[in-house]
Design a protein around this motif. Structure first.
Motif, PDB file in Angstrom:
ATOM      1  N   PRO A 150      26.886  37.967  41.931  1.00  0.00           N
ATOM      2  CA  PRO A 150      28.232  38.561  41.955  1.00  0.00           C
ATOM      3  C   PRO A 150      29.091  38.103  43.129  1.00  0.00           C
ATOM      4  O   PRO A 150      30.284  37.838  42.951  1.00  0.00           O
ATOM      5  CB  PRO A 150      27.949  40.061  42.029  1.00  0.00           C
ATOM      6  CG  PRO A 150      26.616  40.229  41.398  1.00  0.00           C
ATOM      7  CD  PRO A 150      25.845  38.996  41.737  1.00  0.00           C
ATOM      8  N   GLU A 151      28.510  38.012  44.323  1.00  0.00           N
ATOM      9  CA  GLU A 151      29.319  37.614  45.482  1.00  0.00           C
ATOM     10  C   GLU A 151      29.800  36.175  45.359  1.00  0.00           C
ATOM     11  O   GLU A 151      30.920  35.846  45.747  1.00  0.00           O
ATOM     12  CB  GLU A 151      28.532  37.824  46.777  1.00  0.00           C
ATOM     13  CG  GLU A 151      28.322  39.299  47.114  1.00  0.00           C
ATOM     14  CD  GLU A 151      27.623  39.511  48.445  1.00  0.00           C
ATOM     15  OE1 GLU A 151      27.370  38.506  49.150  1.00  0.00           O
ATOM     16  OE2 GLU A 151      27.339  40.669  48.782  1.00  0.00           O
ATOM     17  N   LYS A 197      37.598  41.319  51.172  1.00  0.00           N
ATOM     18  CA  LYS A 197      38.350  40.126  50.797  1.00  0.00           C
ATOM     19  C   LYS A 197      39.819  40.470  50.509  1.00  0.00           C
ATOM     20  O   LYS A 197      40.743  39.787  50.984  1.00  0.00           O
ATOM     21  CB  LYS A 197      37.737  39.480  49.553  1.00  0.00           C
ATOM     22  CG  LYS A 197      36.328  38.939  49.734  1.00  0.00           C
ATOM     23  CD  LYS A 197      36.345  37.578  50.387  1.00  0.00           C
ATOM     24  CE  LYS A 197      34.951  36.967  50.450  1.00  0.00           C
ATOM     25  NZ  LYS A 197      34.959  35.631  51.079  1.00  0.00           N
ATOM     26  N   ILE A 209      32.658  36.260  42.897  1.00  0.00           N
ATOM     27  CA  ILE A 209      33.862  36.798  43.540  1.00  0.00           C
ATOM     28  C   ILE A 209      34.484  35.763  44.465  1.00  0.00           C
ATOM     29  O   ILE A 209      35.709  35.576  44.478  1.00  0.00           O
ATOM     30  CB  ILE A 209      33.512  38.097  44.300  1.00  0.00           C
ATOM     31  CG1 ILE A 209      33.167  39.204  43.290  1.00  0.00           C
ATOM     32  CG2 ILE A 209      34.663  38.533  45.217  1.00  0.00           C
ATOM     33  CD1 ILE A 209      32.405  40.354  43.891  1.00  0.00           C
ATOM     34  N   ASP A 210      33.659  35.078  45.235  1.00  0.00           N
ATOM     35  CA  ASP A 210      34.166  34.033  46.124  1.00  0.00           C
ATOM     36  C   ASP A 210      34.916  32.953  45.339  1.00  0.00           C
ATOM     37  O   ASP A 210      35.980  32.477  45.760  1.00  0.00           O
ATOM     38  CB  ASP A 210      33.017  33.383  46.896  1.00  0.00           C
ATOM     39  CG  ASP A 210      32.492  34.259  48.024  1.00  0.00           C
ATOM     40  OD1 ASP A 210      33.213  35.202  48.420  1.00  0.00           O
ATOM     41  OD2 ASP A 210      31.369  34.006  48.502  1.00  0.00           O
ATOM     42  N   ILE A 227      29.031  45.520  46.261  1.00  0.00           N
ATOM     43  CA  ILE A 227      30.012  44.644  45.614  1.00  0.00           C
ATOM     44  C   ILE A 227      31.435  45.106  45.911  1.00  0.00           C
ATOM     45  O   ILE A 227      32.303  44.303  46.271  1.00  0.00           O
ATOM     46  CB  ILE A 227      29.769  44.590  44.092  1.00  0.00           C
ATOM     47  CG1 ILE A 227      28.462  43.849  43.794  1.00  0.00           C
ATOM     48  CG2 ILE A 227      30.934  43.904  43.374  1.00  0.00           C
ATOM     49  CD1 ILE A 227      27.998  43.985  42.366  1.00  0.00           C
ATOM     50  N   VAL A 247      34.343  43.059  47.838  1.00  0.00           N
ATOM     51  CA  VAL A 247      35.663  42.783  47.257  1.00  0.00           C
ATOM     52  C   VAL A 247      36.756  43.380  48.134  1.00  0.00           C
ATOM     53  O   VAL A 247      37.776  42.726  48.418  1.00  0.00           O
ATOM     54  CB  VAL A 247      35.760  43.352  45.829  1.00  0.00           C
ATOM     55  CG1 VAL A 247      37.192  43.247  45.308  1.00  0.00           C
ATOM     56  CG2 VAL A 247      34.808  42.623  44.899  1.00  0.00           C
ATOM     57  N   ILE A 267      38.342  34.479  44.251  1.00  0.00           N
ATOM     58  CA  ILE A 267      39.236  34.680  45.394  1.00  0.00           C
ATOM     59  C   ILE A 267      39.718  33.341  45.935  1.00  0.00           C
ATOM     60  O   ILE A 267      40.910  33.150  46.224  1.00  0.00           O
ATOM     61  CB  ILE A 267      38.532  35.489  46.506  1.00  0.00           C
ATOM     62  CG1 ILE A 267      38.221  36.917  46.030  1.00  0.00           C
ATOM     63  CG2 ILE A 267      39.370  35.506  47.783  1.00  0.00           C
ATOM     64  CD1 ILE A 267      39.422  37.780  45.808  1.00  0.00           C
TER      65      ILE A 267
END
Length: 480
Positions: free
Chosen positions: A57-58, A20, A61-62, A13, A17, A65
């Motif tokens: 989680p990804e 990114k 996060i996407d 993770i 992050v 972001i």
């Protein structure tokens, strides 16, 4: 449910992050400066997410972001010439990550002794930088300049009216009045509402031709005041007004405050950074004699929001203002000569705000900061020179990196700045703001980014010139 995740998942993770964020941090200029303001799309994107059971989680996060990429003014952009929102230096970013992980609680000294002592050290360092006698100075980190200015007013009240802490405003038989420039920050208005004084007890003094508080008018207001009704409380000088970067005459304001026995506070939220430069600190002369200072490290010192400092030359006033006793707070340090933070501040539970500043100073040093501040001032001078070469006129007077300008032949046309600004925001290549000076709308460009160079300045001036040509062609064809 496992809030921690396992080690392998955490590593995956954080790397996801990091990639990114690194892409954004290393190529910020490739972004547009500002978003299209589409509230319908924003709300629909939020409502489309699954909150009941969570998502991978990804994917989460996407979502975040992408939202920040698409729907933010990118203040870290080197062509963001707007308000005092700088690009965060990398040490400050790492400090926020460390703070979030350790999550120290700074309400009580014994819970976070290292963190509290770091902030106390920084308070002493900045007190010394501003010219206070270190042994007589005190201060506290605040969430922002608004809290610091509120703290100043509370300290002034408790200093002048000893019964205030127990009896409140009912112990005051006259109306305390506050004097400041009409260009003073609006957080002063908010602060007097919070403390219960009301905005009618602010006497806003007009500015002179240099956009500073008019000293003669201030003296006249003090002379004609009805002292049977009003009790002058404090004078607030501004070191770097938000609109034009003007610095009030701090020496004369201090003399007037001392003569009338008033608290003298300096709101140096932005301009206070000049104290770190040998070339610029002369413009803050008189601040060393003030009773208190507001300084925002998250402005000119380029650390993440928010890290402000309230300083005072009276080392007993914060305790007078905020001291309180409880049974439930830890008493481990009661026998030590330390100050319990919760007795010293508006805040109770407190984040480790000072770490982003401490790690930045450990990494870059005072000398590094002086170089950056001088660089930004140099870029402002370069901007002025390029504007003048292209027949623009400068309408403010300051050595801080704030430039207000217009075209003299169009400054009476309200459509001029309005239309050009609208087009610039539509272009999304640069971001600046408008500010009225003596009733005339001007463009306001502030150099807040340590990565802004002559290249970005030239690009801004070229874009402005092109927009002026378009404006003339469309609105004033006879001008040609």
């Amino acid at each position: 449910m496992q809030f921690d995740f396992d080690k392998q998942s955490r590593k995956k993770i954080i790397e996801y992050v990091f990639d990114k964020l690194e892409d954004y941090y290393s190529s910020t200029k490739e972004r547009t400066t500002n978003p299209e303001l589409n509230i319908k799309d924003i709300r629909e994107s939020l409502l489309s997410q699954e909150l009941a059971n969570g998502i991978h989680p990804e994917k989460a996060i996407d979502h975040i972001i992408n939202g920040l990429e698409k729907y933010s003014v990118h203040t870290p952009h080197p062509k963001y010439f707007g308000l005092f929102n700088p690009r965060s230096n990398y040490a400050g970013i790492m400090a926020d990550l460390i703070t979030a992980t350790y999550n120290p609680q700074l309400a009580g000294w014994s819970h976070a002794p290292f963190a509290v002592e770091v902030e106390d050290l920084l308070i002493r360092e900045f007190a010394n930088k501003f010219g206070y006698q270190t042994e007589r100075a005190d201060g506290v980190f605040t969430t922002g300049g608004a809290e610091a200015n509120l703290t100043a007013i509370l300290c002034a009240l408790n200093h002048k009216y000893p019964a205030l802490a127990s009896e409140g405003m009912f112990s005051i038989d006259k109306k305390p009045i506050i004097f400041c420039s009409q260009e003073a920050h609006h957080s002063i208005q908010k602060a007097v509402k919070v403390v219960g004084l009301g905005t009618n007890l602010i006497k806003a003094i007009p500015i002179n031709s240099h956009l500073k508080m008019d000293i003669a008018i201030l003296q006249q207001e003090l002379e004609k005041l009805d002292y049977s009704v009003y009790d002058p409380l404090m004078i607030i000088g501004t070191a770097g007004t938000t609109g034009t970067g003007a610095i009030d005459n701090l020496v004369e304001l201090n003399e007037i405050a001392k003569y009338h026995n008033l608290w003298f506070h300096v709101d140096a939220a932005f301009g206070g950074g000049a104290v770190l430069s040998d070339d610029l600190k002369v413009h803050l002369k008189g601040i060393e004699d003030s009773d208190s200072i507001t300084f925002d490290a998250h402005k000119w010192m380029s650390v993440p929001m928010g890290a402000s400092i309230f300083l005072t030359s009276k080392n007993d006033v914060l305790n007078k203002t905020f001291e309180i006793n409880t049974e439930y707070m830890p008493k481990d340090a009661d026998k030590l000569k330390v100050t319990q933070p919760f007795t010293h501040s508006i805040q109770w539970s407190r984040r480790f705000m000072g770490l982003k500043l401490y790690l930045s100073l450990l990494t870059y040093g005072w000398e590094g900061y002086e170089q950056i501040i001088n660089h930004q001032s140099d870029m402002a001078r370069y901007l002025k020179s390029q504007l003048l070469k292209n027949a623009w006129v400068i309408r403010n007077h300051t050595d801080l990196p704030v430039v207000c300008f217009t075209k003299e032949e169009f400054e009476q046309d309200p459509k001029f700045t309005e239309q050009i600004m609208s087009n610039i925001l539509k272009n999304r290549k640069s971001w600046l703001s408008l500010y009225p000076i003596n009733g005339i709308s001007t463009f306001r460009a502030c150099i807040t980014n340590y990565n802004t160079t002559k290249i970005e300045i030239d690009e801004l001036v070229n874009e402005l010139n092109m927009e002026v040509d378009s404006f003339v062609t469309e609105m004033h064809p006879k001008h040609w």
